[in-house]
Scaffold this motif. Structure first.
Motif, short mmCIF file in Angstrom:
data_model
loop_
_atom_site.label_atom_id
_atom_site.label_comp_id
_atom_site.label_asym_id
_atom_site.label_seq_id
_atom_site.Cartn_x
_atom_site.Cartn_y
_atom_site.Cartn_z
N LYS A 11 0.57 -0.94 -0.33
CA LYS A 11 -0.22 -0.06 0.25
C LYS A 11 1.04 1.05 0.38
O LYS A 11 2.30 1.09 0.69
N TYR A 51 -12.24 -2.14 -3.23
CA TYR A 51 -13.30 -1.66 -1.51
C TYR A 51 -14.61 -2.07 -1.40
O TYR A 51 -15.18 -1.35 -0.39
N HIS A 54 -16.80 -2.41 0.94
CA HIS A 54 -16.61 -1.98 2.76
C HIS A 54 -17.74 -0.50 2.41
O HIS A 54 -17.06 0.51 3.28
N PHE A 59 -15.13 4.52 7.06
CA PHE A 59 -14.09 4.75 6.89
C PHE A 59 -13.49 5.06 5.33
O PHE A 59 -12.42 4.79 4.78
N LEU A 63 -10.52 5.64 3.52
CA LEU A 63 -9.74 4.25 2.37
C LEU A 63 -8.96 4.82 0.98
O LEU A 63 -7.87 4.36 0.78
N ARG A 87 -2.05 -14.20 5.13
CA ARG A 87 -2.71 -13.36 6.16
C ARG A 87 -1.97 -13.85 7.88
O ARG A 87 -1.81 -12.32 8.59
N THR A 93 -5.10 -6.36 11.10
CA THR A 93 -5.58 -5.73 10.03
C THR A 93 -4.60 -3.67 11.40
O THR A 93 -4.55 -3.51 10.78
N ARG A 104 2.89 -5.93 9.57
CA ARG A 104 1.49 -4.85 9.79
C ARG A 104 2.70 -4.37 11.18
O ARG A 104 2.94 -3.51 11.62
N VAL A 111 -4.27 1.51 11.65
CA VAL A 111 -5.59 0.45 11.10
C VAL A 111 -5.26 0.63 9.54
O VAL A 111 -5.74 0.30 9.09
N GLY A 112 -5.73 2.11 9.67
CA GLY A 112 -5.81 2.59 8.49
C GLY A 112 -5.19 2.90 7.17
O GLY A 112 -5.11 2.19 5.67
N ASN A 114 -1.82 0.43 6.48
CA ASN A 114 -1.69 -1.03 7.26
C ASN A 114 -1.09 -1.83 6.03
O ASN A 114 -0.52 -2.62 6.50
P1 DAT Z 1 -7.76 -6.52 5.99
O1 DAT Z 1 -6.90 -5.75 5.13
O2 DAT Z 1 -7.01 -6.75 6.98
O3 DAT Z 1 -8.57 -7.20 5.40
P2 DAT Z 1 -10.38 -5.21 6.44
O4 DAT Z 1 -10.39 -5.84 5.16
O5 DAT Z 1 -11.26 -5.42 7.75
O6 DAT Z 1 -8.73 -6.09 6.84
O7 DAT Z 1 -9.78 -3.86 6.11
C1 DAT Z 1 -9.91 -2.95 4.83
C2 DAT Z 1 -8.93 -1.73 5.25
O8 DAT Z 1 -9.48 -1.17 5.50
C3 DAT Z 1 -8.00 -2.77 6.51
O9 DAT Z 1 -6.73 -2.71 5.70
C4 DAT Z 1 -7.73 -0.74 6.67
C5 DAT Z 1 -9.15 -0.53 6.18
N1 DAT Z 1 -9.47 -0.48 7.75
C6 DAT Z 1 -10.13 -1.29 8.38
N2 DAT Z 1 -10.92 -0.90 9.48
C7 DAT Z 1 -10.77 -0.17 9.71
C8 DAT Z 1 -10.64 0.72 10.54
N3 DAT Z 1 -11.46 0.86 11.64
N4 DAT Z 1 -10.30 2.45 10.42
C9 DAT Z 1 -10.33 2.68 9.79
N5 DAT Z 1 -9.28 2.20 8.74
C10 DAT Z 1 -9.93 0.66 8.33
#
Ligand code: DAT
Ligand code: MG
Length: 140
Positions: A11, A51, A54, A59, A63, A87, A93, A104, A111-112, A114
């Motif tokens: 990323k 994405y 989501h 977020f 994102l 993974r 995450t 990570r 968390v954003g 990452n």
């Molecule tokens: P992962 O990337 O571990 O599969 P995810 O699919 O739940 O995680 O989320 C996708 C992405 O979205 C993650 O890598 C970063 C962002 N994200 C997830 N939860 C978040 C949060 N609580 N605040 C900000 N960004 C977040």
């Protein structure tokens, strides 16, 4: 366990800090082989579609803006149980929850932001690989 392929993104926070090689080394040390790789600048439309699952999350806008803020490196990784293995190497995450030694834990900023994406299941891996690569670009 069978030979499997998964989709990975290094990323913007990681490409910006010149961490691509260090992250690829983590994949290789875990027994994952890079069978396709390219550096791209994602468009907003691509980030939103990628994405899409989501899109209702608070977020989502942040994102997608983050994913287009710098180039990314998209890759296909191959290995025994590659989806789960990747993974594991990525870590949780939220870097605060990521196990020591994971990508990570070592590199993610929040968390954003990452550092890496990795497919979470065979179905998503197949869709994500096909979204960014043609069959001819996968060289096992
Ligand atoms: P992962 O990337 O571990 O599969 P995810 O699919 O739940 O995680 O989320 C996708 C992405 O979205 C993650 O890598 C970063 C962002 N994200 C997830 N939860 C978040 C949060 N609580 N605040 C900000 N960004 C977040
Ligand atoms: Mg995910």
């Amino acid at each position: 366990m069978a030979l499997e392929r998964t989709f990975s993104i290094i990323k913007p926070d990681a490409t910006k800090r010149n961490l691509t090689g260090k992250i690829v080394a983590k994949f290789e040390e875990a027994g994952l082989r890079v069978v396709a790789s390219k550096r791209i600048q994602m468009t907003l439309a691509q980030a939103q579609e990628f994405y899409g699952v989501h899109s209702e999350r608070p977020f989502f806008g942040e994102l997608c803006e983050f994913m287009i803020s710098e180039p990314v490196v998209v890759q296909v990784l191959e290995g025994e149980g590659a989806i789960a293995k990747n993974r594991e190497v990525m870590g949780a995450t939220n870097p605060a929850d990521a196990a020591p030694g994971t990508i990570r834990a070592e590199f993610a900023e929040s968390v954003g932001e990452n550092s890496v994406h990795g497919s979470d299941a065979p179905e998503t891996a197949a869709v994500e690989i096909a979204y960014f690569f043609s069959g001819l670009e996968l060289v096992g």
